[in-house]
Design a protein around this motif. Sequence first.
Motif, PDB file in Angstrom:
ATOM      1  N   VAL B  72      15.560 -10.896   9.616  1.00 43.16           N
ATOM      2  CA  VAL B  72      14.403 -10.231  10.234  1.00 43.16           C
ATOM      3  C   VAL B  72      13.681 -11.190  11.170  1.00 43.16           C
ATOM      4  O   VAL B  72      13.360 -12.322  10.785  1.00 43.16           O
ATOM      5  N   CYS B  77       8.695  -7.914  14.018  1.00 37.16           N
ATOM      6  CA  CYS B  77       8.467  -6.990  12.899  1.00 37.16           C
ATOM      7  C   CYS B  77       6.989  -6.607  12.800  1.00 37.16           C
ATOM      8  O   CYS B  77       6.099  -7.439  12.872  1.00 37.16           O
ATOM      9  N   THR B  78       6.739  -5.293  12.611  1.00 38.72           N
ATOM     10  CA  THR B  78       5.365  -4.796  12.501  1.00 38.72           C
ATOM     11  C   THR B  78       4.945  -4.582  11.052  1.00 38.72           C
ATOM     12  O   THR B  78       3.874  -4.053  10.787  1.00 38.72           O
ATOM     13  N   ARG B  79       5.827  -4.930  10.088  1.00 44.63           N
ATOM     14  CA  ARG B  79       5.571  -4.725   8.646  1.00 44.63           C
ATOM     15  C   ARG B  79       5.408  -3.246   8.313  1.00 44.63           C
ATOM     16  O   ARG B  79       4.630  -2.885   7.444  1.00 44.63           O
ATOM     17  N   CYS B  80       6.132  -2.394   9.017  1.00 46.45           N
ATOM     18  CA  CYS B  80       5.966  -0.956   8.777  1.00 46.45           C
ATOM     19  C   CYS B  80       6.571  -0.524   7.437  1.00 46.45           C
ATOM     20  O   CYS B  80       6.219   0.505   6.888  1.00 46.45           O
ATOM     21  N   GLY B  81       7.552  -1.292   6.936  1.00 46.33           N
ATOM     22  CA  GLY B  81       8.107  -0.991   5.615  1.00 46.33           C
ATOM     23  C   GLY B  81       9.265  -0.007   5.605  1.00 46.33           C
ATOM     24  O   GLY B  81       9.812   0.304   4.546  1.00 46.33           O
ATOM     25  N   ARG B  82       9.663   0.488   6.766  1.00 47.48           N
ATOM     26  CA  ARG B  82      10.769   1.453   6.807  1.00 47.48           C
ATOM     27  C   ARG B  82      12.041   0.894   6.165  1.00 47.48           C
ATOM     28  O   ARG B  82      12.723   1.562   5.395  1.00 47.48           O
ATOM     29  N   CYS B  83      12.369  -0.338   6.504  1.00 47.50           N
ATOM     30  CA  CYS B  83      13.615  -0.949   6.014  1.00 47.50           C
ATOM     31  C   CYS B  83      13.648  -0.940   4.491  1.00 47.50           C
ATOM     32  O   CYS B  83      14.639  -0.550   3.874  1.00 47.50           O
ATOM     33  N   VAL B  94       9.118  -5.448   1.768  1.00 48.89           N
ATOM     34  CA  VAL B  94       7.992  -5.823   2.624  1.00 48.89           C
ATOM     35  C   VAL B  94       6.773  -5.908   1.722  1.00 48.89           C
ATOM     36  O   VAL B  94       6.203  -4.897   1.320  1.00 48.89           O
ATOM     37  N   CYS B 116      15.058   0.373  11.603  1.00 49.55           N
ATOM     38  CA  CYS B 116      13.930  -0.420  12.090  1.00 49.55           C
ATOM     39  C   CYS B 116      13.490   0.085  13.466  1.00 49.55           C
ATOM     40  O   CYS B 116      14.267   0.074  14.414  1.00 49.55           O
ATOM     41  N   PRO B 117      12.235   0.547  13.567  1.00 46.62           N
ATOM     42  CA  PRO B 117      11.800   1.166  14.830  1.00 46.62           C
ATOM     43  C   PRO B 117      11.660   0.180  15.984  1.00 46.62           C
ATOM     44  O   PRO B 117      11.633   0.599  17.145  1.00 46.62           O
ATOM     45  N   VAL B 118      11.550  -1.123  15.676  1.00 49.46           N
ATOM     46  CA  VAL B 118      11.324  -2.072  16.772  1.00 49.46           C
ATOM     47  C   VAL B 118      12.504  -3.029  16.967  1.00 49.46           C
ATOM     48  O   VAL B 118      12.408  -4.002  17.701  1.00 49.46           O
ATOM     49  N   ALA B 120      13.844  -5.211  14.927  1.00 50.94           N
ATOM     50  CA  ALA B 120      13.549  -6.571  14.466  1.00 50.94           C
ATOM     51  C   ALA B 120      14.651  -7.143  13.575  1.00 50.94           C
ATOM     52  O   ALA B 120      14.624  -8.315  13.228  1.00 50.94           O
ATOM     53  N   ILE B 121      15.614  -6.292  13.172  1.00 51.46           N
ATOM     54  CA  ILE B 121      16.625  -6.756  12.214  1.00 51.46           C
ATOM     55  C   ILE B 121      17.973  -6.983  12.896  1.00 51.46           C
ATOM     56  O   ILE B 121      18.519  -6.076  13.527  1.00 51.46           O
TER      57      ILE B 121
HETATM   58  S1  SF4 Z   1      11.617  -1.672   9.538  1.00 51.15           S
HETATM   59 FE1  SF4 Z   1      11.581  -3.334  11.048  1.00 51.15          FE
HETATM   60  S2  SF4 Z   1       9.452  -3.441  11.687  1.00 51.15           S
HETATM   61 FE2  SF4 Z   1       9.483  -2.233   9.820  1.00 51.15          FE
HETATM   62  S3  SF4 Z   1       9.102  -3.735   8.215  1.00 51.15           S
HETATM   63 FE3  SF4 Z   1      11.321  -3.556   8.389  1.00 51.15          FE
HETATM   64  S4  SF4 Z   1      11.869  -5.165   9.836  1.00 51.15           S
HETATM   65 FE4  SF4 Z   1       9.695  -4.903  10.049  1.00 51.15          FE
END
Ligand code: SF4
Lengths: 109, 296
Positions: B72, B77-83, B94, B116-118, B120-121
């Motif tokens: 990551v 990463c925005t810490r959105c927690g989707r992953c 997260v 991951c919406p951005v 980051a992974i």
């Molecule tokens: S899905 Fe992407 S942006 Fe969201 S917490 Fe996980 S790594 Fe970060």
Amino acid sequence: MKIAVACADDNLEAAVDARLGRCANIVVVETDTMEFEVRRNPGALAGTGAGVAAAQLVADAGAVAVIAGNYGPNSLSAFAAGGIKAYIGAGKIREAVQALVDGKLEPVQ
Amino acid sequence: MLHADRPTVSVAAGKGGTGKTLFATSLAVALNEVQPGQVQLIDCDVEEPNADILLHPQIAEREPVKVLVPEVDLDTCTRCGRCAQECQFSAIAVIRDAVLTFPDLCAACGVCAYVCPVGAIAEVERQVGIVERGMSPEGIHFVQGRLSVGDQRATPVTKATARMVDVNMISILDAPPGTACPMQESIESSDYCILVTEPTPFGLANLQDAVETCRRMELPCGVVINRDGIGTPGVTDYCTAEGIDILLRIPQDRSIAEAYARGETLAHSFPQWRDELVDVYDAVCKFLRSESTLTT
Ligand code: SF4
Ligand code: SF4
């Protein structure tokens, strides 16, 4: 503040569960009012990863501290990284939470 | 994928310490006597490979087993927690400001990177074990998988090891003990499973588990009784009742145990066993041939 407690049951008179990863429920207590909500622990039935799943639930509930009889290495490293304090506790949840508020519980190193 | 002339045979046991590896290596040595250079022994017990103790191979090739794990980028990463929400294996979490990955739990499915919406992974390679190949002094082609120290997920290493089956050879696959995933992933690529057991009530319980596992996988199986003479007739009765072939009985014998302790197979120290071992393989071949004419 919010405190998450491992529990086999669903109320404050029930006992703190021995293991965070495998407990049936996690009781999230607001210490100011002693109001609480019960969340089902997704890791209770999972094979591996139970500790991580429980840690995620604790974090998602907005708890800043957690009480259980014991922890696995994965949940401990998750709490340490996220700055959530993990405490060893036993007996009734209501009393364990009070003990934590009074500063009488031992944090896990 | 049945290879009619030279079926791949796996050797398994419901628990460790039944003489599974002793039998598997003995079978390989005996078969190599009649078909020199045509026999392959594959040790799939990647958590504790030990067939090499009996076969003394020279390892010539080592190939790392790698899997993809998420990495990551914390700045993106925005810490959105989707992953963490989408991971079925709880291998990524997260926790407030921290994003943690647990490579031991990760199944390398790629879902976290996908959701991951951005973006980051990233998926990066990580070595989880090694497959070693070599040759025993008598010319048995030897393969063994080895899980990296501290790693807990045997699956990718077991599969990479079992994939080394050469259908043009007589392949003997030494499966890990028990009936859990690594055992199933090992015997999956064989045509027939030989279950090694001891004639005790405990051995019977483990054998029943193993037989049920084989049946669920629709894999034909037969039984080898080790330390025959000790215990009870329960295993024999069970096999008779269930119509399972008893392929061989290895008697409880001090000299066998001593040879084993010296790191010798049955075929090495007791030439009289060679024919019996070869007969086991022939019986399996015959059985499979009759099965395939029945079903086709
Ligand atoms: S899905 Fe992407 S942006 Fe969201 S917490 Fe996980 S790594 Fe970060
Ligand atoms: S690759 Fe799959 S198993 Fe591994 S962390 Fe991502 S979602 Fe979970």
